[in-house]
Scaffold this motif. Structure first.
Motif, PDB file in Angstrom:
ATOM      1  N   LEU A   1       0.831  -1.206   0.000  1.00 35.14           N
ATOM      2  CA  LEU A   1       0.000   0.000   0.000  1.00 35.14           C
ATOM      3  C   LEU A   1       0.864   1.254   0.000  1.00 35.14           C
ATOM      4  O   LEU A   1       0.595   2.216  -0.732  1.00 35.14           O
ATOM      5  N   VAL A   2       1.923   1.248   0.806  1.00 30.46           N
ATOM      6  CA  VAL A   2       2.845   2.394   0.811  1.00 30.46           C
ATOM      7  C   VAL A   2       3.452   2.578  -0.572  1.00 30.46           C
ATOM      8  O   VAL A   2       3.566   3.700  -1.088  1.00 30.46           O
ATOM      9  N   GLY A   3       3.848   1.476  -1.200  1.00 28.33           N
ATOM     10  CA  GLY A   3       4.444   1.550  -2.529  1.00 28.33           C
ATOM     11  C   GLY A   3       3.493   2.113  -3.560  1.00 28.33           C
ATOM     12  O   GLY A   3       3.881   2.957  -4.387  1.00 28.33           O
ATOM     13  N   VAL A   4       2.244   1.671  -3.524  1.00 29.54           N
ATOM     14  CA  VAL A   4       1.253   2.182  -4.476  1.00 29.54           C
ATOM     15  C   VAL A   4       1.038   3.679  -4.260  1.00 29.54           C
ATOM     16  O   VAL A   4       0.966   4.456  -5.228  1.00 29.54           O
ATOM     17  N   ALA A   5       0.949   4.112  -2.996  1.00 31.44           N
ATOM     18  CA  ALA A   5       0.761   5.533  -2.702  1.00 31.44           C
ATOM     19  C   ALA A   5       1.947   6.349  -3.200  1.00 31.44           C
ATOM     20  O   ALA A   5       1.784   7.426  -3.788  1.00 31.44           O
ATOM     21  N   ALA A   6       3.163   5.837  -2.966  1.00 33.97           N
ATOM     22  CA  ALA A   6       4.356   6.564  -3.391  1.00 33.97           C
ATOM     23  C   ALA A   6       4.454   6.633  -4.909  1.00 33.97           C
ATOM     24  O   ALA A   6       4.760   7.687  -5.482  1.00 33.97           O
ATOM     25  N   ALA A   7       4.192   5.511  -5.576  1.00 35.88           N
ATOM     26  CA  ALA A   7       4.268   5.492  -7.041  1.00 35.88           C
ATOM     27  C   ALA A   7       3.232   6.413  -7.658  1.00 35.88           C
ATOM     28  O   ALA A   7       3.518   7.143  -8.613  1.00 35.88           O
ATOM     29  N   ALA A   8       2.025   6.389  -7.116  1.00 32.45           N
ATOM     30  CA  ALA A   8       0.968   7.259  -7.638  1.00 32.45           C
ATOM     31  C   ALA A   8       1.316   8.727  -7.435  1.00 32.45           C
ATOM     32  O   ALA A   8       1.081   9.568  -8.310  1.00 32.45           O
TER      33      ALA A   8
ATOM     34  N   GLY B   1       7.035   2.920 -11.533  1.00 30.29           N
ATOM     35  CA  GLY B   1       6.538   1.570 -11.328  1.00 30.29           C
ATOM     36  C   GLY B   1       7.061   0.985 -10.040  1.00 30.29           C
ATOM     37  O   GLY B   1       7.858   1.604  -9.310  1.00 30.29           O
ATOM     38  N   LEU B   2       6.628  -0.258  -9.741  1.00 32.85           N
ATOM     39  CA  LEU B   2       7.023  -0.948  -8.527  1.00 32.85           C
ATOM     40  C   LEU B   2       7.593  -2.320  -8.882  1.00 32.85           C
ATOM     41  O   LEU B   2       6.906  -3.141  -9.487  1.00 32.85           O
ATOM     42  N   LYS B   3       8.839  -2.529  -8.536  1.00 33.05           N
ATOM     43  CA  LYS B   3       9.439  -3.848  -8.678  1.00 33.05           C
ATOM     44  C   LYS B   3       9.036  -4.665  -7.454  1.00 33.05           C
ATOM     45  O   LYS B   3       9.171  -4.196  -6.319  1.00 33.05           O
ATOM     46  N   TRP B   4       8.520  -5.870  -7.672  1.00 29.47           N
ATOM     47  CA  TRP B   4       8.060  -6.677  -6.541  1.00 29.47           C
ATOM     48  C   TRP B   4       9.185  -6.916  -5.550  1.00 29.47           C
ATOM     49  O   TRP B   4      10.317  -7.198  -5.946  1.00 29.47           O
ATOM     50  N   PRO B   5       8.909  -6.776  -4.231  1.00 33.28           N
ATOM     51  CA  PRO B   5       7.595  -6.440  -3.706  1.00 33.28           C
ATOM     52  C   PRO B   5       7.308  -4.940  -3.613  1.00 33.28           C
ATOM     53  O   PRO B   5       6.174  -4.526  -3.754  1.00 33.28           O
ATOM     54  N   ASN B   6       8.319  -4.113  -3.360  1.00 30.28           N
ATOM     55  CA  ASN B   6       8.013  -2.702  -3.117  1.00 30.28           C
ATOM     56  C   ASN B   6       9.191  -1.770  -3.359  1.00 30.28           C
ATOM     57  O   ASN B   6       9.377  -0.812  -2.613  1.00 30.28           O
ATOM     58  N   ASP B   7       9.977  -2.029  -4.378  1.00 28.53           N
ATOM     59  CA  ASP B   7      11.005  -1.065  -4.789  1.00 28.53           C
ATOM     60  C   ASP B   7      10.387  -0.076  -5.764  1.00 28.53           C
ATOM     61  O   ASP B   7       9.780  -0.480  -6.756  1.00 28.53           O
ATOM     62  N   LEU B   8      10.545   1.200  -5.477  1.00 31.31           N
ATOM     63  CA  LEU B   8      10.008   2.243  -6.347  1.00 31.31           C
ATOM     64  C   LEU B   8      11.002   2.522  -7.465  1.00 31.31           C
ATOM     65  O   LEU B   8      12.188   2.752  -7.208  1.00 31.31           O
ATOM     66  N   GLN B   9      10.526   2.526  -8.715  1.00 29.91           N
ATOM     67  CA  GLN B   9      11.400   2.704  -9.868  1.00 29.91           C
ATOM     68  C   GLN B   9      10.883   3.799 -10.793  1.00 29.91           C
ATOM     69  O   GLN B   9       9.681   4.029 -10.892  1.00 29.91           O
ATOM     70  N   VAL B  10      11.829   4.448 -11.467  1.00 28.64           N
ATOM     71  CA  VAL B  10      11.490   5.312 -12.591  1.00 28.64           C
ATOM     72  C   VAL B  10      12.308   4.844 -13.786  1.00 28.64           C
ATOM     73  O   VAL B  10      13.337   4.175 -13.631  1.00 28.64           O
TER      74      VAL B  10
END
Length: 289
Positions: A112-119, A130-139
């Motif tokens: 959930l934190v990852g989705v909020a941050a990516a959005a 995007g999000l690399k599983w499980p929760n690495d934030l990527q550009v």
């Protein structure tokens, strides 16, 4: 981590990285009826997760936010250490007590934190996120996926402590590893940390409210489809480093209802993976005569 404090450099020595205004953030985010009940910014600490975990054990209410301008003992998944220059990113933790949610669904909180941050990054910074599983934030920068953030959640005092580190203004010479990146290096439309923080905490509060109202159900809350839509791992060949020095190779085909990555091996068997390090494997290009 390099930092500043007693006897250290002034927070104004790097004018591109001004300090956060605690009182202004409190006025905007700590409001009656809202999720956030306390917000503190510290100049330097070891780990915001560790500090907030101690407050949780002492009975701190849900909704506390702790932000550090510099962390000396920041931790990622698998107890990895990481560092960044002072005020070069957002280093924060939040304290959550989702009593309406069964404990077995708490594992969805880092997602959930990852989705909020990516959005937030996609909307505010206007970057392909995007999000690399499980929760690495990527550009994506110049066709390359760069990690700009990571998430770590822990249980303490009956609460969940969710920590996030997001690289905002890191310069090329400051990157810890070649695969890292930052919002500034990716050409973000916005790199003001206060603007990003406000947007992030508001986005998280909305998603968290929906997830909690659905008793943590990832389908009913919309969290699972929101995650899979941003997951850069799905549909790709991967190698997963598993506990015990084992490796699993195949195609990442799904994220299941427990947040596990489902990897299909060449024999057609589907393997759910609850924990492991994922490597995105580049498809082999055919030889051209």
């Amino acid at each position: 981590m390099r930092g500043f404090g007693h006897g250290g450099p002034s927070p104004w020595t790097d004018l591109d990285r001004p300090p956060l205004d605690t009182e202004a953030l409190r006025r905007d985010l700590v409001v009656p009826g809202g999720l956030w009940t306390a917000l503190d910014v510290v100049t330097e600490t070891g780990s915001t997760n560790t500090d907030l975990a101690a407050r949780a054990r002492a009975g701190e209410a849900e909704g506390a936010v702790l932000i550090a301008e510099s962390q000396q003992a920041g931790r990622g998944r698998l107890e990895r250490r990481w560092s960044a220059p002072p005020r070069s990113g957002l280093f924060l933790s939040v304290l959550l007590r989702p009593r309406e949610v069964p404990v077995e669904r708490y594992g969805w909180l880092p997602i959930l934190v990852g989705v909020a941050a990516a959005a937030t990054v996609a909307r505010v910074a206007e970057l392909d996120t995007g999000l690399k599983w499980p929760n690495d934030l990527q550009v994506v920068t110049a066709g390359e996926e760069r990690k700009i953030g990571g998430i770590l959640t822990e249980l303490s005092g009956g609460a969940v402590i969710a920590g996030l580190g997001l690289n905002v203004s890191l310069r090329a010479t400051e990157l810890p590893v070649p695969t890292a990146g930052s919002l500034a290096l990716a050409g973000a439309a916005v790199t003001d940390r206060a603007t990003l923080l406000r947007a992030l905490l508001r986005e998280f509060a909305e998603l968290y409210g929906e997830w909690r109202a659905a008793a943590g159900d990832p389908h009913a809350s919309g969290l699972l489809p929101a995650y899979t839509a941003r997951c850069t791992t799905l549909g790709r060949p991967v190698k997963v480093q598993l506990p015990g020095d084992r490796e699993l190779a195949g195609e990442a085909v799904a994220v299941d209802g427990d947040g596990r990555l489902v990897v299909r091996t060449p024999d057609g068997t589907r393997h759910p993976v609850a924990a492991g390090d994922v490597v995105h494997v580049r498809p082999q290009r055919p030889d051209v005569a």
